[in-house]
Design a protein around this motif. Structure first.
Motif, PDB file in Angstrom:
ATOM      1  N   UNK A  44     -33.183 -64.535 -40.686  1.00 41.49           N
ATOM      2  CA  UNK A  44     -33.126 -64.161 -39.283  1.00 41.49           C
ATOM      3  C   UNK A  44     -33.836 -62.885 -38.919  1.00 41.49           C
ATOM      4  N   UNK A  45     -34.434 -62.205 -39.897  1.00 44.69           N
ATOM      5  CA  UNK A  45     -35.161 -60.965 -39.610  1.00 44.69           C
ATOM      6  C   UNK A  45     -36.644 -61.296 -39.441  1.00 44.69           C
ATOM      7  N   UNK A  46     -37.225 -60.911 -38.328  1.00 41.91           N
ATOM      8  CA  UNK A  46     -38.646 -61.178 -38.113  1.00 41.91           C
ATOM      9  C   UNK A  46     -39.496 -60.428 -39.122  1.00 41.91           C
ATOM     10  N   UNK A  47     -39.183 -59.162 -39.340  1.00 40.66           N
ATOM     11  CA  UNK A  47     -39.944 -58.350 -40.283  1.00 40.66           C
ATOM     12  C   UNK A  47     -39.073 -57.171 -40.701  1.00 40.66           C
ATOM     13  N   UNK A  51     -36.573 -51.992 -48.907  1.00 39.99           N
ATOM     14  CA  UNK A  51     -35.230 -51.431 -49.133  1.00 39.99           C
ATOM     15  C   UNK A  51     -34.167 -52.090 -48.264  1.00 39.99           C
ATOM     16  N   UNK A  52     -34.505 -52.396 -47.009  1.00 40.60           N
ATOM     17  CA  UNK A  52     -33.541 -53.045 -46.116  1.00 40.60           C
ATOM     18  C   UNK A  52     -33.189 -54.438 -46.626  1.00 40.60           C
ATOM     19  N   UNK A  53     -34.196 -55.195 -47.028  1.00 39.81           N
ATOM     20  CA  UNK A  53     -33.961 -56.548 -47.536  1.00 39.81           C
ATOM     21  C   UNK A  53     -33.115 -56.507 -48.798  1.00 39.81           C
ATOM     22  N   UNK A  54     -33.433 -55.614 -49.725  1.00 36.24           N
ATOM     23  CA  UNK A  54     -32.671 -55.521 -50.972  1.00 36.24           C
ATOM     24  C   UNK A  54     -31.223 -55.127 -50.704  1.00 36.24           C
ATOM     25  N   UNK A  60     -25.749 -61.104 -47.459  1.00 35.59           N
ATOM     26  CA  UNK A  60     -26.209 -62.394 -46.932  1.00 35.59           C
ATOM     27  C   UNK A  60     -25.894 -63.545 -47.892  1.00 35.59           C
ATOM     28  N   UNK A  61     -25.114 -63.286 -48.934  1.00 35.34           N
ATOM     29  CA  UNK A  61     -24.659 -64.351 -49.816  1.00 35.34           C
ATOM     30  C   UNK A  61     -25.589 -64.724 -50.944  1.00 35.34           C
ATOM     31  N   UNK A  62     -26.611 -63.916 -51.226  1.00 37.19           N
ATOM     32  CA  UNK A  62     -27.512 -64.190 -52.344  1.00 37.19           C
ATOM     33  C   UNK A  62     -26.785 -63.903 -53.651  1.00 37.19           C
ATOM     34  N   UNK A  63     -26.826 -64.845 -54.585  1.00 42.76           N
ATOM     35  CA  UNK A  63     -26.136 -64.689 -55.869  1.00 42.76           C
ATOM     36  C   UNK A  63     -27.075 -64.402 -57.033  1.00 42.76           C
ATOM     37  N   UNK A  64     -28.357 -64.621 -56.860  1.00 41.19           N
ATOM     38  CA  UNK A  64     -29.300 -64.367 -57.935  1.00 41.19           C
ATOM     39  C   UNK A  64     -30.713 -64.674 -57.511  1.00 41.19           C
ATOM     40  N   UNK A  65     -31.679 -64.087 -58.201  1.00 44.90           N
ATOM     41  CA  UNK A  65     -33.099 -64.298 -57.923  1.00 44.90           C
ATOM     42  C   UNK A  65     -33.763 -64.877 -59.160  1.00 44.90           C
ATOM     43  N   UNK A  66     -34.670 -65.808 -58.920  1.00 45.66           N
ATOM     44  CA  UNK A  66     -35.376 -66.455 -60.023  1.00 45.66           C
ATOM     45  C   UNK A  66     -36.875 -66.451 -59.759  1.00 45.66           C
ATOM     46  N   UNK A  67     -37.628 -66.399 -60.849  1.00 48.91           N
ATOM     47  CA  UNK A  67     -39.090 -66.400 -60.791  1.00 48.91           C
ATOM     48  C   UNK A  67     -39.618 -67.792 -61.110  1.00 48.91           C
ATOM     49  N   UNK A  68     -40.632 -68.223 -60.346  1.00 49.59           N
ATOM     50  CA  UNK A  68     -41.385 -69.419 -60.700  1.00 49.59           C
ATOM     51  C   UNK A  68     -42.865 -69.059 -60.716  1.00 49.59           C
ATOM     52  N   UNK A  69     -43.594 -69.647 -61.672  1.00 51.52           N
ATOM     53  CA  UNK A  69     -45.022 -69.374 -61.847  1.00 51.52           C
ATOM     54  C   UNK A  69     -45.782 -70.705 -61.920  1.00 51.52           C
TER      55      UNK A  69
END
Length: 253
Positions: A44-47, A51-54, A60-69
């Protein structure tokens, strides 16, 4: 591209923020370095700034981050929809945010620098992605695959004279083998992940140099054989990097 794996840094330091091991400001500094990063269209954030996003990840309910290549012929980890997969494939990297609402982030380096920062400008484009389970290699599986592929490729690469590097590549190879310039994982990652990542980065970089080296094979048959040997090695190195960056949330995947 400039060789920087921005999505890997985002995943590593974002997971450290989620674990409460580093502050959003510290993580943002390690992700961006001298560059300027903006995140577009996430939750919901336009930009917004990094630091704000992190800081908002946990709220916002994020439980983990994953990388794809992803690369052509190996789209492992891409969740869909097709539009996101196409964009991630073009970039060669993406971040997946696990949670109640699944999102994906793809970095794009701007040709012009509207932020007037000392480095370069990077915009992370956010999109909703599918939430179906994704079969990614575990750290132990990826490490074993890389080791087995390296053993299988050694004799064939020697026979193809891949070790006879261009003189101008000598410094690059020396730096790769010493680990100079390799990304470092954030606090909270197991030592095994650090070890696997360092090896996978070296193998990936040396493989890339070998592919670029026109003088490493003497004829068309040799070049064809060299590429056939390097392809599975590059694949194993890429998957090992993914597994290392994803190791912090492996038990939850």
């Amino acid at each position: 591209m400039d060789g920087v794996l921005r999505s890997g840094r985002f995943v590593a330091w974002g997971n450290a923020v989620l674990a409460g091991l580093v502050s959003p400001d510290t993580a943002a500094e390690r992700i961006t370095g001298r560059d300027c990063h903006r995140v577009l269209g996430l939750a919901g954030l336009d930009e917004s700034t990094l630091p704000v996003i992190l800081a908002r990840l946990r709220t916002t309910g994020v439980t983990g981050l994953r990388l794809v290549l992803p690369v052509p012929g190996d789209l492992l980890g891409l969740p869909g929809p097709s539009e996101f997969n196409v964009d991630a494939l073009a970039a060669g990297e993406a971040v997946l945010l696990d949670g109640a609402e699944a999102w994906g982030l793809i970095p794009a380096v701007l040709e012009e620098n509207p932020d007037d920062c000392p480095g370069i400008s990077v915009h992370w484009h956010a999109a909703r992605v599918n939430t179906a389970p994704i079969d990614l290699p575990s750290l132990s599986e990826a490490e074993r695959e890389l080791a087995e592929t390296m053993r299988a490729a050694t004799d064939a690469l020697d026979a193809l004279d891949v070790a006879r590097w261009r003189p101008e590549a000598a410094d690059k190879i020396s730096a790769i083998r010493s680990g100079n310039g390799a990304d470092v994982l954030a606090p909270g990652y197991p030592q095994r992940a650090h070890r696997v990542l360092a090896l996978a980065q070296r193998v990936a970089a040396i493989t890339a140099l070998a592919v670029d080296d026109d003088g490493a094979a003497f004829n068309l048959h040799g070049m064809t054989g060299r590429d056939a040997e390097l392809r599975p090695l590059a694949r194993a190195a890429r998957r090992a990097q993914m597994a290392a960056y994803n190791a912090m949330i492996e038990s939850r995947v």
